[in-house]
Design an enzyme around this catalytic site. Structure first.
Site, short mmCIF file in Angstrom:
data_model
loop_
_atom_site.label_atom_id
_atom_site.label_comp_id
_atom_site.label_asym_id
_atom_site.label_seq_id
_atom_site.Cartn_x
_atom_site.Cartn_y
_atom_site.Cartn_z
N THR A 43 0.82 -1.22 0.00
CA THR A 43 0.00 0.00 0.00
C THR A 43 0.85 1.27 0.00
O THR A 43 0.32 2.37 -0.07
CB THR A 43 -0.94 0.02 1.22
OG1 THR A 43 -0.15 -0.08 2.42
CG2 THR A 43 -1.90 -1.18 1.18
N HIS A 48 5.71 0.42 7.91
CA HIS A 48 5.82 1.34 9.03
C HIS A 48 5.79 0.55 10.34
O HIS A 48 5.73 -0.70 10.32
CB HIS A 48 4.72 2.41 8.99
CG HIS A 48 3.33 1.87 8.94
ND1 HIS A 48 2.75 1.16 9.98
CD2 HIS A 48 2.37 1.93 7.98
CE1 HIS A 48 1.52 0.82 9.67
NE2 HIS A 48 1.26 1.26 8.46
N HIS A 51 3.76 -2.58 11.29
CA HIS A 51 4.09 -3.90 10.77
C HIS A 51 5.12 -4.65 11.63
O HIS A 51 5.43 -5.81 11.34
CB HIS A 51 4.66 -3.79 9.34
CG HIS A 51 3.69 -3.23 8.35
ND1 HIS A 51 3.80 -1.94 7.84
CD2 HIS A 51 2.60 -3.77 7.76
CE1 HIS A 51 2.81 -1.73 6.98
NE2 HIS A 51 2.08 -2.81 6.92
N LYS A 85 -11.73 -0.62 7.89
CA LYS A 85 -11.44 0.69 7.29
C LYS A 85 -12.76 1.46 7.16
O LYS A 85 -13.78 0.90 6.78
CB LYS A 85 -10.80 0.54 5.90
CG LYS A 85 -9.49 -0.23 5.91
CD LYS A 85 -8.44 0.54 6.65
CE LYS A 85 -7.08 -0.13 6.56
NZ LYS A 85 -7.01 -1.43 7.23
N ARG A 89 -10.26 1.99 0.22
CA ARG A 89 -8.87 2.36 -0.06
C ARG A 89 -8.73 2.94 -1.46
O ARG A 89 -9.47 2.59 -2.38
CB ARG A 89 -7.97 1.13 0.03
CG ARG A 89 -7.69 0.62 1.43
CD ARG A 89 -6.76 -0.57 1.34
NE ARG A 89 -6.46 -1.17 2.63
CZ ARG A 89 -5.47 -0.79 3.42
NH1 ARG A 89 -4.69 0.21 3.07
NH2 ARG A 89 -5.25 -1.40 4.56
N GLN A 179 -7.73 -13.57 0.08
CA GLN A 179 -6.78 -13.90 1.14
C GLN A 179 -6.95 -15.36 1.57
O GLN A 179 -5.95 -16.04 1.86
CB GLN A 179 -6.96 -12.98 2.35
CG GLN A 179 -5.92 -13.22 3.44
CD GLN A 179 -5.89 -12.15 4.49
OE1 GLN A 179 -6.11 -10.97 4.20
NE2 GLN A 179 -5.64 -12.53 5.73
N ASP A 200 -7.00 -7.30 13.31
CA ASP A 200 -8.05 -6.95 12.36
C ASP A 200 -8.14 -7.96 11.21
O ASP A 200 -9.02 -7.84 10.35
CB ASP A 200 -7.81 -5.54 11.80
CG ASP A 200 -6.45 -5.37 11.14
OD1 ASP A 200 -5.61 -6.28 11.27
OD2 ASP A 200 -6.24 -4.33 10.50
N LYS A 235 -4.00 3.70 15.42
CA LYS A 235 -2.89 2.78 15.24
C LYS A 235 -1.56 3.50 15.39
O LYS A 235 -1.41 4.64 14.95
CB LYS A 235 -2.95 2.11 13.86
CG LYS A 235 -4.06 1.10 13.68
CD LYS A 235 -3.94 0.47 12.30
CE LYS A 235 -5.07 -0.49 12.04
NZ LYS A 235 -4.96 -1.11 10.70
N LYS A 238 0.25 5.38 12.60
CA LYS A 238 -0.11 6.74 12.22
C LYS A 238 0.13 7.69 13.39
O LYS A 238 -0.13 7.36 14.54
CB LYS A 238 -1.59 6.80 11.84
CG LYS A 238 -2.03 5.76 10.83
CD LYS A 238 -1.52 6.07 9.45
CE LYS A 238 -2.02 5.06 8.43
NZ LYS A 238 -1.51 5.31 7.08
N THR A 239 0.63 8.87 13.10
CA THR A 239 0.78 9.91 14.10
C THR A 239 0.28 11.21 13.49
O THR A 239 -0.12 11.26 12.34
CB THR A 239 2.26 10.09 14.51
OG1 THR A 239 2.97 10.64 13.39
CG2 THR A 239 2.88 8.76 14.91
#
Length: 424
Positions: A43, A48, A51, A85, A89, A179, A200, A235, A238-239
């Site tokens: 993605t 990041h 993971h 989500k 996406r 998947q 998730d 999460k 993300k910041t």
């Protein structure tokens, strides 16, 4: 065969959020070295910190003799996993995904060993089977094993379609089948009997377990790890400034290191269990001694050093520690030009300046001050430093002497507010 059981080990360090048929998997891993996999969709051009947990779990499996397989979602990345989500996406292009694959594979190689015999890690791309598949055959042979009612009732889907005005496209809805098919193929081709993922992913993992049971008649397992979240539920990937990337060109080693130094105190000891390879007895000793603030601060630094060394190596760690030490001690002489480049990239706010600037103007341009009068007052009160030296002259103008490596000046207000002036 290692005497330590991997499932017991993971439970001890609180890695496990959910697990299917725990007793059977425990018995299997007591007697057999298994193959397992974790999937990573492409993605972005970098992983990041969100993971890191599954990567650490894969590493622990490998260290105890099991074979980790990493699935790169070259095909599924074209759709994107909708699990939990709030919005659909953005669809990525074939070209982007192809470019990103090499970067992601290189980052995964920081954690896993690809040349140690039986349990060498392996990277596979699901595009190698999806680009050959016939849609009618897939719907007939695979789709018939999925109940739409059950799929709709999965939390990851239900939460989305119940939101007024949003819903879910068929494209996203089909992701769970894809998947599940990945797990099915890996079970057939590599005897993979365990899929791991973030919490998730439980719905998608259980779909694969059911598909394999129906077609291959094999028992396989699923294991999820906790999601890294902050106190507000967002999460850790993300910041406010965006994700903390593993790519040093996107998040510098210094900023990566500082992220861990500045985590909430309550996360220090859980994170030490997850992101270091220390013996459990050592971890328990550290946690028992962590009732004092000074010990917590010391252990944060240990955590930051360990995970920075894993991701950025010894060179990146030394640079991050050097920059931190120099800024804290107001001694810039040991900083290299590459250190200043890290600060310019994302370490502290920076501004580009042309020609000669006076100090009062530079304070305004760098947002350390809002007016000339405020600038004068800060200079007079001895609150301003240039390259760690206090300046009290309200008419001060920069000279070449102030430009480290001919292009950088560190402007400081008080103890903690910085701006890097970059001269052109």
């Amino acid at each position: 065969m290692n005497d330590q059981n991997i499932i017991t080990f993971l439970k001890l360090r609180n890695f496990i959020f959910q697990i299917s048929n725990s007793n059977e998997l425990l018995e299997l891993t007591n007697n057999t070295m298994i193959s397992l996999y974790c999937g990573f969709d492409l993605t972005a051009d970098s992983l990041h910190i969100g993971h890191l947990l599954p990567l650490m779990v894969l590493k622990h499996f490998q260290m105890l003799g099991h074979k980790p397989i990493v699935l790169i979602g070259g095909a599924t990345s074209l759709i994107g996993d909708p699990s939990f989500k709030s919005l659909e996406r953005k669809l990525n292009t074939y070209n982007d995904i192809s470019k990103w694959e090499k970067n992601i594979s290189n980052q995964i190689s920081l954690f896993l060993d690809f040349n140690i015999g039986f349990n060498s890690a392996k990277i596979v791309n699901n595009n190698s089977w999806f680009n050959k598949i016939n849609i009618l055959s897939f719907l007939r042979d695979i789709g018939k094993h999925f109940s739409v009612t059950q799929m709709i009732n999965k939390d990851s889907v239900k939460n989305r379609i119940n939101r007024i005005g949003q819903g879910m496209s068929f494209t996203e809805f089909s992701y769970s089948l894809l998947q599940a098919y990945d797990f099915f193929i890996l079970n057939q081709k590599y005897q993979v009997c365990l899929q791991i993922g973030g919490s998730d992913q439980w719905g998608n993992i259980s779909s694969g377990i059911n598909l394999i049971r129906r077609i291959n008649r094999n028992q396989v397992f699923g294991l999820t790890v906790p999601l890294l979240t902050q106190s507000n539920g967002v999460k850790f990937g993300k910041t406010e400034q965006g994700p903390i990337w593993l790519d040093p060109k996107k998040t510098s080693p210094y900023t990566f290191y500082q992220f861990w130094v500045n985590i909430d105190d309550k996360n220090v000891y859980p994170f030490l269990k997850w992101f270091t390879f220390f013996d459990y007895s050592k971890l328990m000793k550290m946690e028992n001694e962590g009732c004092h603030v000074e010990n917590i601060c010391k252990d944060k630094i240990i955590l930051a050093k360990e995970i920075t060394n894993i991701v950025h190596g010894e060179k990146g760690l030394k640079s991050a520690v050097r920059i931190t030490s120099c800024l804290f001690s107001n001694c810039l002489s040991e900083m290299t030009e590459l250190d200043f480049e890290q600060l310019k990239q994302d370490g502290i706010p920076s501004v580009n300046l042309l020609g000669t600037e006076d100090l009062q103007t530079a304070l305004i341009v760098s947002s350390l001050s809002y007016s000339k009068s405020q600038s004068r007052n800060m200079i007079i009160s001895n609150a301003i430093s240039i390259n760690a030296k206090k300046i009290s002259d309200v008419k001060y103008c920069f000279s070449n002497h102030d430009k480290i490596f001919g292009k950088y000046t560190l402007l400081q207000r008080g103890k903690k507010k910085y701006s890097l002036l970059c001269w052109k």
